[in-house]
Design an enzyme around this catalytic site. Structure first.
Site, PDB file in Angstrom:
ATOM      1  CG  ASP A   1     -42.973   0.928 -34.730  1.00 46.86           C
ATOM      2  OD1 ASP A   1     -44.210   1.271 -34.481  1.00 46.86           O
ATOM      3  OD2 ASP A   1     -41.924   0.944 -34.001  1.00 46.86           O
TER       4      ASP A   1
ATOM      5  CG  ASP B   1     -43.724   0.055 -28.552  1.00 47.95           C
ATOM      6  OD1 ASP B   1     -43.438  -0.140 -27.177  1.00 47.95           O
ATOM      7  OD2 ASP B   1     -43.215   0.438 -29.466  1.00 47.95           O
TER       8      ASP B   1
ATOM      9  CE  LYS C   1     -40.119  -0.673 -27.850  1.00 44.41           C
ATOM     10  NZ  LYS C   1     -40.323   0.641 -28.655  1.00 44.41           N
TER      11      LYS C   1
ATOM     12  CD  GLU D   1     -44.099  -1.629 -32.708  1.00 40.89           C
ATOM     13  OE1 GLU D   1     -43.729  -1.485 -31.841  1.00 40.89           O
ATOM     14  OE2 GLU D   1     -43.655  -2.348 -33.759  1.00 40.89           O
TER      15      GLU D   1
END
Length: 373
Positions: free
Chosen positions: A191, A243, A267, A218
């Site tokens: 990430d 993301d 999220k 990510e």
């Protein structure tokens, strides 16, 4: 059933060790807890973890927005009317997803308790029985990250999410050190949190990561660089996850239309809560995109909410909701059977909030409604 009172708590959750990502180092985690009470005496809890770098919200601004705008507007409304409540909140303020998520989650918790069912039964019913938990490695020196990975592997973890994003060469050294420490059978997800800035740097890193068997990469580039994601996806052999660049339905449509990612990280704090997250999951499923439920490092309240979404929808193949495992003190009792999470079947979120601990961690609070009118 109507909402008669909303209590708002600004808290700071103490971390066992600092949480370090490409853009910030957290000594503790600032969070907002919402407690709604209905005319039937039913209580529901929600949470907002705002992030200036991700949602454009701060801890302070989110408190003010909930206190002065969103919470007063919800007083007198039925918490079961999720679509209408989101429409109302959207008419009051553009975006502000973490603020809306806190109220959304609290409503779902209250409605689940009213009906005597878990939240996942309100959004399609339970599909998954359990998920493996991925341990998140904060940015550190390669040797330290490798040693932490070894220790967690001994505890049963079979996957790691590595936080990187400082510079390509040092980041690849971190990744290589962890891979050498854990062997070839452990999953490693990388990430970048926007830290590699552009497609050129990312493609350089991908070339250097050949042979390291990375599960997925990510958000290597800036959140609004969808074109960069498209270029990387076209030229990379490593699956690409978006993301920070995917918050709402607008970005999801863009990702689908342009083919910007293989996998999306949904999220609740980015999209506005449980109800919008379910809509995004349906969009992703129709487009053939794999989904993950991610975390802004929430307490047991926000983490449980994310888990309920993941457990209810077939399209989710991974979860990264480990906030409660990172805190030395938490307000709730979400249970992990490390390295797995298996939700209980209690009504609502299934989390008992310790009001004593909540008061202890609170630095500011207010009441809207009956007592605060």
């Amino acid at each position: 059933m109507k909402i008669t009172q909303i209590d708002l708590y600004a808290i700071r959750l103490p971390l066992i060790t600092p949480f370090v990502v490409s853009y910030h180092s957290y000594a503790d985690m600032p969070s907002l807890i919402v407690k709604i009470t209905t005319d039937e005496g039913i209580v529901g809890y929600g949470e907002a973890v705002a992030d200036d770098h991700v949602t454009g919200e701060s801890w302070e601004s989110t408190f003010a927005l909930i206190e002065h705008s969103l919470a007063p507007a919800l007083i007198g409304h039925n918490p079961m009317h999720f679509e209408a409540l989101h429409d109302l909140m959207d008419s009051i303020v553009y975006q502000a997803p973490a603020a809306k998520a806190a109220l959304d989650i609290a409503c779902f918790d209250a409605v689940g308790k009213k009906l005597g069912v878990p939240v996942y039964d309100l959004i399609g019913g339970r599909y998954h029985e359990r998920f493996p938990i991925t341990h998140v490695l904060s940015i550190g020196e390669p040797a330290a990250m490798a040693e932490e990975a070894r220790e967690r592997m001994e505890q049963g973890y079979s996957s790691f999410k590595m936080k990187v994003g400082r510079d390509v060469l040092s980041d690849v050294a971190r990744i290589r050190a962890v891979r050498e420490a854990v062997g070839d059978d452990i999953a490693i997800r990388v990430d970048v949190n926007q830290g590699w800035v552009n497609a050129s740097s990312t493609l350089q890193a991908i070339e250097l990561m050949k042979g390291l068997n990375i599960d997925w990469l990510e958000q290597p580039v800036k959140a609004d660089d969808i074109e960069g994601m498209v270029e990387i996806k076209a030229k990379s052999t490593i699956p690409l996850m978006i993301d920070e660049g995917m918050k709402s339905k607008r970005e999801m449509r863009q990702v689908i239309q342009q083919g910007a990612a293989h996998k999306v990280n949904i999220k609740l704090m980015k999209c506005g809560g449980i109800y919008p997250a379910v809509k995004l999951a349906h969009m992703a499923e129709m487009a053939g995109l794999d989904c993950q439920i991610g975390s802004m490092v929430e307490s047991s309240v926000g983490s449980a909410a994310g888990f309920h979404v993941a457990f209810a929808k077939k399209v989710f193949s991974s979860v990264e909701l480990t906030g409660p495992l990172k805190f030395s003190k938490d307000i709730g009792n979400l249970h992990y059977d490390v390295p797995f999470i298996a939700l209980n079947d209690q009504a609502g979120l299934g989390v008992d909030v310790d009001e004593r601990v909540l008061e202890e961690l609170t630095v500011r609070r207010t009441t809207i409604g009956q007592e605060g009118a």
